[in-house]
Write an enzyme that holds these catalytic residues in place. Structure first.
Site, PDB file in Angstrom:
ATOM      1  N   CYS A 125      45.021 -19.095  27.465  1.00 50.85           N
ATOM      2  CA  CYS A 125      45.171 -17.909  26.615  1.00 50.85           C
ATOM      3  C   CYS A 125      44.510 -18.012  25.245  1.00 50.85           C
ATOM      4  CB  CYS A 125      46.643 -17.511  26.507  1.00 50.85           C
ATOM      5  SG  CYS A 125      47.823 -18.844  26.564  1.00 50.85           S
ATOM      6  N   ARG A 151      47.915 -30.875  32.435  1.00 50.24           N
ATOM      7  CA  ARG A 151      49.228 -31.030  31.810  1.00 50.24           C
ATOM      8  C   ARG A 151      49.754 -32.426  32.116  1.00 50.24           C
ATOM      9  NH1 ARG A 151      51.904 -25.013  32.965  1.00 50.24           N
ATOM     10  NH2 ARG A 151      50.218 -23.866  31.919  1.00 50.24           N
ATOM     11  N   GLN A 196      44.054 -22.537  37.287  1.00 53.47           N
ATOM     12  CA  GLN A 196      44.877 -21.335  37.314  1.00 53.47           C
ATOM     13  C   GLN A 196      44.035 -20.115  37.661  1.00 53.47           C
ATOM     14  OE1 GLN A 196      46.548 -21.466  33.282  1.00 53.47           O
ATOM     15  NE2 GLN A 196      48.554 -21.777  34.190  1.00 53.47           N
ATOM     16  N   ASP A 233      44.008 -17.304  36.305  1.00 51.01           N
ATOM     17  CA  ASP A 233      44.583 -16.770  35.073  1.00 51.01           C
ATOM     18  C   ASP A 233      43.833 -15.516  34.632  1.00 51.01           C
ATOM     19  OD1 ASP A 233      46.363 -16.788  33.036  1.00 51.01           O
ATOM     20  OD2 ASP A 233      45.523 -18.518  31.986  1.00 51.01           O
ATOM     21  N   HIS A 286      44.114 -12.331  31.238  1.00 50.70           N
ATOM     22  CA  HIS A 286      44.818 -11.725  30.121  1.00 50.70           C
ATOM     23  C   HIS A 286      44.312 -10.303  29.952  1.00 50.70           C
ATOM     24  CE1 HIS A 286      45.293 -16.040  29.447  1.00 50.70           C
ATOM     25  NE2 HIS A 286      46.490 -15.682  29.001  1.00 50.70           N
ATOM     26  N   LYS A 291      58.965 -12.148  30.462  1.00 49.71           N
ATOM     27  CA  LYS A 291      58.052 -12.209  31.600  1.00 49.71           C
ATOM     28  C   LYS A 291      58.726 -11.761  32.887  1.00 49.71           C
ATOM     29  CE  LYS A 291      58.899 -17.120  32.678  1.00 49.71           C
ATOM     30  NZ  LYS A 291      58.291 -18.449  32.886  1.00 49.71           N
ATOM     31  N   HIS A 331      49.776 -11.693  29.726  1.00 51.03           N
ATOM     32  CA  HIS A 331      49.366 -12.918  30.424  1.00 51.03           C
ATOM     33  C   HIS A 331      49.780 -12.743  31.887  1.00 51.03           C
ATOM     34  CE1 HIS A 331      49.363 -15.372  26.534  1.00 51.03           C
ATOM     35  NE2 HIS A 331      49.996 -14.260  26.193  1.00 51.03           N
TER      36      HIS A 331
END
Length: 645
Positions: free
Chosen positions: A342, A371, A389, A391, A393, A473, A519
């Site tokens: 992000c 991570r 991911q 991912d 946004h 979320k 997100h």
């Protein structure tokens, strides 16, 4: 009762809304007996004003009371908690010098950690389980007492239970120290517990052994952990044991070896070595998702993996997430491998002036993240340190949150359905205890997300306190073929990060305003989702996902030339195909390719070669279908086509 003074009475409201009056100090057990002998016999604990309590606890004030029996969902946690205590009692009877530490309830079961000089063996599990059944047969009353701190510490030290004494020493000064006793066993516990050990029943099973550091600290002593499960009925226990046997059969790590998809090794703990066929599967999943995102109006970007700590400090991740980040130093600067995408996406948004006409901007990345997960938590593809991911946004105005949420939910459900997941639970997670942003901002974010969720028409559950640190979320939970739940997709409403990282757009009135960031992820990570797919299908992937879709296998070398022609035509039609011309018996070839989970085999002998036909065999079926080559190619091409965007 009506003639007794009012101040010695309590009004007890029952689940059906009726009210009964009793003398103050009445217990849950006495209320159950007053309602009826059947309930008294079935009663396990009482629910007093929503909180579970022992049946023996006196009720001194007006309250709403429910009696929990084995038919209640809440009973499972109580049963499992008692099973842990009975396990500890059994271990103490078998090995008096053993020290007991903690024994909590976990998903589907319980464990207890022990300190013992001799290591447990698998045979010890059977011995402990047999002793547990004896304790149940003894039907020992379970009694709760409250002790002062010094008495409790002295008692456990005298018993040689130094871990229990340490726990008590570390409790807050105002903590109530409740002690539970059954037979000759005494334990520190908050409770509540069953009235007696006989109420536990025998629908329990000890499952496995493991090591665990005292208090989870690798500097402390390694303890021995015994895992078990407990259920209300034997039928539930049998169903669960079947489910875990099935889960073991479907373990993606074993299937990955059998199918030659990937492997793991200590030199790269938490990372995946993708083999050629595994990478074909990975690309098939990624290419499909990319087509769906292109069709849904997303733009794809790529951001750096190694970013200076100053950006993570500005975003708030350094403070909240530092322990999970891998870092490196270069030229006196501290850099971090990104754990998420992000902040990088905000940097792209900030390049050049943005107008309200540019919104919504849906920015997607297949971002490589790292991570620092504890080594003991790593679990193949399902819990990794390095992953990608899916991912994205969505930068939008506050007025666009509802439309974008509804659109995203529809896209997510389409994708899950295409992968074969039709049962999806949606959870609404609101503000956690540790969070960024003011309560006013959280009020706006939660109200906006709730309104959007309600507009989507999806059923949902509340999941209090489980939001991200920057916003509420939605969590999307898949149920697989054997009933396991997997939380994969998320949608998070964020008013905080655009403010922290100075993202802005020019509104229609010429004013500078902050965008809202949504997100969102659908698969979560490609690695984990592929692990879920492999286990869901037990390796028997749908044809469009199978790394090798068709193997052309010969019965005799006379058919080799035609087999090569068949393989070439299959490949020309876009099918991932291989030929097996080895001088082996056809049954051997069938077994080998079945183990590798190849969905289709085309078997060719001299007769098929002469007639230009193929014998089609499907994985898991003994039936064969004889087709002309062109018909087989056309049929399989249609079946293997990936879902439309």
């Amino acid at each position: 009762m009506a003639d007794i003074a009012q101040d010695s009475k309590v009004a007890i409201t029952l689940p059906d809304g009726s009210v009964r009056h009793y003398d103050a100090g009445i217990t849950g057990a006495e209320i159950a007996a007053d309602i009826g002998p059947g309930l008294a016999k079935a009663a396990l604990v009482a629910r007093v004003d929503g909180a579970l309590m022992d049946l023996s606890v006196p009720i001194e004030t007006d309250a709403t009371i429910g009696i929990v029996t084995g038919a209640d969902e809440a009973a499972l946690e109580i049963l499992r908690h008692d099973a842990a205590h009975v396990l500890a009692e059994a271990a103490k009877e078998l090995w008096p010098d053993i020290q007991v530490t903690i024994g909590p309830v976990i998903a589907d079961g319980f464990y207890y950690d022990f300190s013992r000089s001799e290591p447990f063996t698998p045979d010890d599990l059977d011995t402990m389980e047999e002793k547990m059944r004896e304790i149940v047969d003894r039907d020992e009353p379970i009694r709760r007492d409250v002790w002062d701190r010094e008495r409790a510490i002295h008692f456990f030290k005298e018993q040689g239970e130094n871990y229990k004494a340490e726990i008590i020493q570390d409790l807050p000064e105002d903590e109530v120290i409740s002690i539970y006793s059954q037979g000759r066993f005494t334990d520190l516990c908050r409770g509540p517990h069953l009235p007696s050990t006989g109420k536990l029943g025998k629908a329990f099973k000890l499952l496995k052994l493991a090591g665990a550091y005292w208090r989870g600290d690798s500097r402390n002593e390694m303890l021995q952990r015994v895992y078990g499960t407990a259920w209300a009925t034997d039928k539930q226990l049998r169903a669960y044991l079947h489910r875990i046997d099935e889960a073991e059969r479907r373990d993606h790590r074993r299937l990955g070896r059998e199918m030659n998809l990937y492997h793991f090794q200590e030199e790269a703990a938490g990372s995946v070595f993708w083999h050629p066929q595994g990478w074909v599967l990975y690309r098939a999943v990624q290419d499909y998702v990319r087509r769906k995102l292109d069709h849904a109006g997303y733009v794809e970007v790529r951001t750096p993996e190694l970013i200076d700590r100053t950006l993570w400090e500005a975003s708030g991740h350094w403070e909240k997430f530092r322990e999970h980040m891998f870092t490196a130093e270069s030229e006196h600067r501290v850099l971090a491998l990104k754990p998420m995408n992000c902040p990088g996406h905000v940097q792209i948004f900030r390049q050049g002036q943005k107008s309200y006409r540019d919104l919504p901007l849906r920015m997607a990345e297949f971002g490589a993240c790292h991570r620092n997960e504890p080594s003991g938590a790593l679990h193949g593809l399902l819990r990794a340190r390095a992953f990608v991911q899916d991912d994205a946004h969505i930068f939008c105005t506050e007025d666009q949150i509802t439309a974008e949420t509804v659109s995203f939910c529809a896209l997510l459900m389409e994708i899950y359905s295409d992968f074969g997941f039709e049962e999806v639970t949606v959870k609404f997670s609101d503000r956690p205890a540790v969070r960024a942003g003011s309560d006013t901002v959280w009020d706006r974010a939660e109200a906006a997300l709730m309104a959007a969720l309600e507009s989507s028409g999806l059923d949902f559950e509340l999941n209090p306190g489980e939001g991200a640190f920057y916003g509420p979320k939605l969590e999307f939970v898949l149920r697989d073929a054997i009933g396991r739940d997997w939380q994969c997709g998320t949608l998070q409403v964020d008013f905080v990060l655009p403010e922290r990282l100075d993202a802005a757009y020019i509104a229609d009135d010429g004013a500078k305003r902050r965008p809202v960031m949504l997100h969102r992820a659908i698969l979560g990570s490609f690695e984990r989702f592929i692990g879920i797919l492999v286990e869901n299908y037990a390796g028997r992937l749908p044809l469009w996902l199978a790394p090798v879709q068709v193997v052309v296998a010969t019965i005799t070398s006379d058919a080799d030339a035609f087999a090569e022609t068949v393989t070439a035509e299959l490949r020309q039609a876009g099918l991932r195909s291989e030929s097996d011309l080895r001088n082996e018996k056809i049954n051997y070839k069938v077994r080998e390719h079945s183990l590798a989970k190849v969905p289709v085999m085309l078997v060719i002998g001299r007769r098929e070669a002469d007639r230009k036909t193929v014998s089609v065999r499907r994985l898991g079926s003994r039936d064969q279908e004889i087709l002309a080559l062109d018909d087989a190619v056309n049929k399989l091409s249609k079946e293997a086509a990936p879902p439309a965007a």
